[in-house]
Design a protein around this motif. Structure first.
Motif, PDB file in Angstrom:
ATOM      1  N   PHE A   1     108.018  39.238 -34.538  1.00 40.83           N
ATOM      2  CA  PHE A   1     108.974  38.833 -35.300  1.00 40.83           C
ATOM      3  C   PHE A   1     109.867  39.656 -36.059  1.00 40.83           C
ATOM      4  CE2 PHE A   1     105.397  35.890 -35.222  1.00 40.83           C
ATOM      5  CZ  PHE A   1     105.865  34.610 -34.925  1.00 40.83           C
ATOM      6  N   ALA A   2     110.018  40.807 -35.606  1.00 39.68           N
ATOM      7  CA  ALA A   2     111.063  41.693 -36.336  1.00 39.68           C
ATOM      8  C   ALA A   2     112.478  41.086 -35.995  1.00 39.68           C
ATOM      9  CB  ALA A   2     111.089  42.917 -35.230  1.00 39.68           C
TER      10      ALA A   2
ATOM     11  N   THR B   1     107.335  28.664 -36.756  1.00 41.09           N
ATOM     12  CA  THR B   1     106.594  28.934 -35.587  1.00 41.09           C
ATOM     13  C   THR B   1     105.193  29.155 -35.624  1.00 41.09           C
ATOM     14  OG1 THR B   1     108.657  30.088 -34.975  1.00 41.09           O
ATOM     15  CG2 THR B   1     106.364  30.840 -33.541  1.00 41.09           C
ATOM     16  N   LEU B   2     104.674  29.820 -36.665  1.00 42.95           N
ATOM     17  CA  LEU B   2     103.176  30.167 -36.956  1.00 42.95           C
ATOM     18  C   LEU B   2     102.466  28.925 -37.644  1.00 42.95           C
ATOM     19  CD1 LEU B   2     103.376  33.944 -37.894  1.00 42.95           C
ATOM     20  CD2 LEU B   2     102.886  33.054 -35.908  1.00 42.95           C
TER      21      LEU B   2
ATOM     22  N   HIS C   1      98.279  27.324 -36.959  1.00 46.08           N
ATOM     23  CA  HIS C   1      97.991  25.822 -37.628  1.00 46.08           C
ATOM     24  C   HIS C   1      96.705  25.640 -37.825  1.00 46.08           C
ATOM     25  CE1 HIS C   1      98.811  21.638 -38.665  1.00 46.08           C
ATOM     26  NE2 HIS C   1      97.861  21.338 -37.856  1.00 46.08           N
ATOM     27  N   GLY C   2      96.094  25.149 -39.137  1.00 41.23           N
ATOM     28  CA  GLY C   2      94.699  24.984 -39.210  1.00 41.23           C
ATOM     29  C   GLY C   2      93.665  26.214 -39.755  1.00 41.23           C
ATOM     30  N   GLN C   3      94.460  27.428 -39.644  1.00 39.47           N
ATOM     31  CA  GLN C   3      93.467  28.370 -39.711  1.00 39.47           C
ATOM     32  C   GLN C   3      94.244  29.362 -41.060  1.00 39.47           C
ATOM     33  OE1 GLN C   3      93.937  30.854 -36.172  1.00 39.47           O
ATOM     34  NE2 GLN C   3      93.425  28.884 -34.758  1.00 39.47           N
ATOM     35  N   ILE C   4      95.370  28.978 -41.484  1.00 39.21           N
ATOM     36  CA  ILE C   4      96.186  29.804 -42.398  1.00 39.21           C
ATOM     37  C   ILE C   4      96.178  28.919 -43.558  1.00 39.21           C
ATOM     38  CG2 ILE C   4      98.187  29.192 -41.496  1.00 39.21           C
ATOM     39  CD1 ILE C   4      99.389  31.973 -42.113  1.00 39.21           C
ATOM     40  N   ALA C   5      96.291  29.634 -44.777  1.00 39.20           N
ATOM     41  CA  ALA C   5      96.756  29.142 -46.286  1.00 39.20           C
ATOM     42  C   ALA C   5      97.628  30.028 -46.836  1.00 39.20           C
ATOM     43  CB  ALA C   5      95.335  29.115 -47.026  1.00 39.20           C
TER      44      ALA C   5
ATOM     45  N   VAL D   1     107.535  27.164 -46.755  1.00 43.39           N
ATOM     46  CA  VAL D   1     106.021  26.606 -46.144  1.00 43.39           C
ATOM     47  C   VAL D   1     106.131  25.127 -46.345  1.00 43.39           C
ATOM     48  CG1 VAL D   1     103.474  25.963 -46.730  1.00 43.39           C
ATOM     49  CG2 VAL D   1     104.492  28.462 -47.094  1.00 43.39           C
ATOM     50  N   ALA D   2     106.612  24.501 -47.211  1.00 43.02           N
ATOM     51  CA  ALA D   2     106.755  22.828 -47.318  1.00 43.02           C
ATOM     52  C   ALA D   2     107.719  22.497 -45.897  1.00 43.02           C
ATOM     53  CB  ALA D   2     107.173  22.285 -48.741  1.00 43.02           C
TER      54      ALA D   2
END
Length: 244
Positions: A28-29, A39-40, A46-50, A66-67
């Motif tokens: 992602f540089a 993208t992430l 997705h579903g693994q990050i907060a 984020v939104a």
């Protein structure tokens, strides 16, 4: 990039390593933060990050990104029970304004408060212990379901953050700092471009806002976090480790 999920023992939580952070850093540089997050958050994480937010003076920028990427991304907010009333009101207003649908408020454990800070004054003589009790332990619980998290740290905020990378690993969990290389000019421009509301205490000179007893106004020429824990040899709450 090594796949941290390829483990032989099913009872071990998938863990990231330094090589994963380096691979993400290279991948992602030069990619703008909003695109990187989109993208992430809609892809492999997705579903693994907060996202973790203090709903402080600059929080609206990251929360807006984020939104825009995925408003259902979990946002973890640690309410230490020592927050400014203005911060709690700002949180509620921003959540509604940005359309965030999964905000998780984590508070200190009542039993630990009764044992370690029964009078609520530990911040005055042991700020490290107070932060551990009211921030570090609750956030650890809040992040337990996730393999990765997003921080709003920026390199310009303090000397302990100058070398901040966009990706790092702490205790096997991937940590994203999308705004690591942003400066105050870029933040202000983003606020203006997207008509984002400011924290009400910023105009009074509070440039970095944490708990009410340990936050003071920043003086001219000081770095933005100088008003935190004034009088103590302390610049971080313990959630973030200093970056060499």
């Amino acid at each position: 990039m090594a796949d941290p999920r390829r483990l032989d023992r099913i009872d071990v939580r998938p863990a990231y390593g330094a090589e994963d952070a380096a691979a993400y850093q290279a991948r992602f540089a030069g990619i703008p933060a909003p695109e990187m997050l989109r993208t992430l958050l809609t892809g492999e994480l997705h579903g693994q990050i907060a996202a973790v937010s203090s709903f402080g003076t600059e929080s609206a920028v990251l929360l807006h990104m984020v939104a825009q990427a995925d408003p259902a991304t979990p946002v973890v907010f640690t309410d230490t029970l020592k927050m400014f009333a203005e911060t709690l009101a700002y949180r509620d207003m921003l959540v509604a304004r940005l359309g965030l649908t999964d905000v998780r408020v984590i508070r200190p454990a009542p039993a630990l408060l009764a044992k370690k800070d029964p009078d609520g004054i530990r911040h005055g003589y042991d700020p490290d212990g107070c932060c551990d009790l009211r921030k570090v332990e609750p956030l650890a619980r809040g992040l337990a379901p996730f393999e990765a998290w997003i921080s709003g740290r920026k390199g310009f905020q303090a000397g302990t953050r100058r070398a901040l990378p966009r990706f790092e690993v702490e205790d096997g969990r991937l940590k994203l700092n999308p705004l690591a290389d942003w400066d105050k000019v870029a933040l202000d421009a983003y606020f203006a471009d997207h008509d984002l509301p400011r924290h009400p205490l910023e105009a009074e000179g509070y440039l970095s806002i944490g708990c009410a007893p340990c936050t003071s106004k920043v003086k001219p020429g000081e770095d933005p976090r100088a008003g935190r824990w004034r009088g103590f040899d302390k610049v971080e709450c313990g959630i973030h480790r200093p970056v060499a």
